[in-house]
Design an enzyme around this catalytic site. Structure first.
Site, short mmCIF file in Angstrom:
data_model
loop_
_atom_site.label_atom_id
_atom_site.label_comp_id
_atom_site.label_asym_id
_atom_site.label_seq_id
_atom_site.Cartn_x
_atom_site.Cartn_y
_atom_site.Cartn_z
CE1 TYR A 1 -4.19 0.50 -0.78
CE2 TYR A 1 -4.63 -1.04 0.99
CZ TYR A 1 -5.06 -0.31 -0.10
OH TYR A 1 -6.36 -0.41 -0.53
CB SER B 1 1.72 -5.76 1.95
OG SER B 1 0.94 -5.16 2.96
CG ASP C 1 2.37 -7.61 9.60
OD1 ASP C 1 2.09 -6.41 9.76
OD2 ASP C 1 2.74 -8.09 8.51
CG HIS D 1 12.22 -7.98 12.84
ND1 HIS D 1 11.49 -7.57 11.74
CD2 HIS D 1 12.68 -9.22 12.54
CE1 HIS D 1 11.50 -8.52 10.82
NE2 HIS D 1 12.23 -9.52 11.27
#
Length: 332
Positions: free
Chosen positions: A112, A197, A279, A310
């Site tokens: 997105y 995604s 997530d 991370h």
């Protein structure tokens, strides 16, 4: 089975520290994630999508190269555009091997956040890839009246299945495949798909109905299991859907036609999935619902986290991309 991911030497990695007001694992460990199912969907789910696919295949994409070719690291790159449904011209890029050795094609979509440039490293060597910015997004396909941010884009036209923007974005993928075959005919013999995604969810919705695609890679796919997804807080597009649903419960009836996990039940080609245990943007149960529902050969890479910085992220991403390149290779 450990509830937390392990290092290569078997050491358990603990939970990731964060400051979100919710748990980005939503209390799901890996065994529970692997048990998430897909909604069956409306009785006319397949008919709805087959009709939309047939309509998109009748579109003449009239693809154009829109600028000079450049060559970077053995890959030729050009700006392109093509026509999709409703006469919308979609912008993007085309990448081809500089030596001319094309062994397959690929439609590669984006999250997105859109896309500002292609990333040819994602596809196997020898791949001619079209990189569309799906309508309303990216730097190349912005549209008047269509919000470019995820919170607004995901709600555009959501009051009816015929007008919901997500359906037109799926059609952009089918028209991209036609455009690629026009621009690089030798890519038509084997066509693959890559999506992350937003693009992962769009891919799951697009793949079952188009027999030109022979393999796919979906990373942290969204739009999976809407009835569950709308109960889980997140920082991504799902949060605005949750808010709209609270005001307008009938939205869930529309979303039933745009459930990536329901669509995955109809996919028969080999699909590689990268799904995350943690997530904040795309709730992991929805990601795993897409993987679990796949109706054909599948391969899963479990990621420690998605949409979240991370420790070890760079190595994890590199390993995932290499696994997908191997999976999508025509010599596999």
């Amino acid at each position: 089975m450990s509830p937390h991911p392990l290092t290569s030497d078997g050491t358990e990695l603990g939970p990731l520290p964060h400051d979100f007001p919710f748990d980005p694992t939503h209390g799901y460990d890996l065994p529970r994630l692997l048990a998430v199912e897909a909604p069956p969907g409306p009785d006319d789910f397949a008919d709805f999508w087959r009709e939309r696919h047939a309509r998109a295949r009748r579109v003449d994409p009239a693809p154009r190269i829109e600028g000079p070719w450049t060559t970077v690291d053995g890959v030729r790159i050009a700006d392109i555009s093509y026509v999709s449904v409703d006469g919308v011209r979609i912008g993007g890029w085309l990448t081809v091997p500089a030596d001319g050795g094309v062994t397959q094609g690929c439609v590669a979509t984006h999250g997105y956040g859109g896309r500002e440039a292609p990333d040819p490293r994602q596809a196997p060597p020898g791949t001619a890839t079209i990189w569309p910015c799906l309508r309303g997004l990216g730097t190349r396909s912005l549209l008047p009246g269509v919000p470019a941010n995820s919170a607004g884009h995901v709600l555009h036209g959501i009051d009816a299945r015929e007008s919901y923007l997500i359906g037109a974005c799926v059609a952009d993928v089918w028209c991209a495949a036609t455009a690629l075959q026009r621009l690089v005919p030798e890519a038509g013999g084997r066509l693959t798909y890559l999506g992350t995604s937003f693009g992962g969810g769009i891919g799951a919705l697009a793949l079952p109905w188009d027999d030109r695609f022979q393999a796919a890679g979906l990373t942290v796919p969204t739009f999976g299991n809407h009835p569950l997804r709308v109960t889980l807080p997140c920082t991504g597009s799902g949060e605005s859907v949750r808010s709209r649903l609270a005001e307008e419960p009938s939205v869930l009836d529309v979303l039933a036609y745009f459930d990536a996990a329901t669509a995955a039940r109809h996919i028969r080609i080999p699909v590689h999935v990268g799904a995350a245990l943690f997530d904040p943007s795309v709730p992991p149960p929805g990601q795993f619902a897409v993987h679990n529902a796949l109706g054909g050969p599948r391969e899963l890479v479990v990621l420690r986290a998605g949409h979240f910085d991370h420790p070890g992220e760079r190595a994890e991403t590199a390993a995932l991309e290499e696994a997908q390149r191997q999976f999508l290779s025509p010599s596999r």
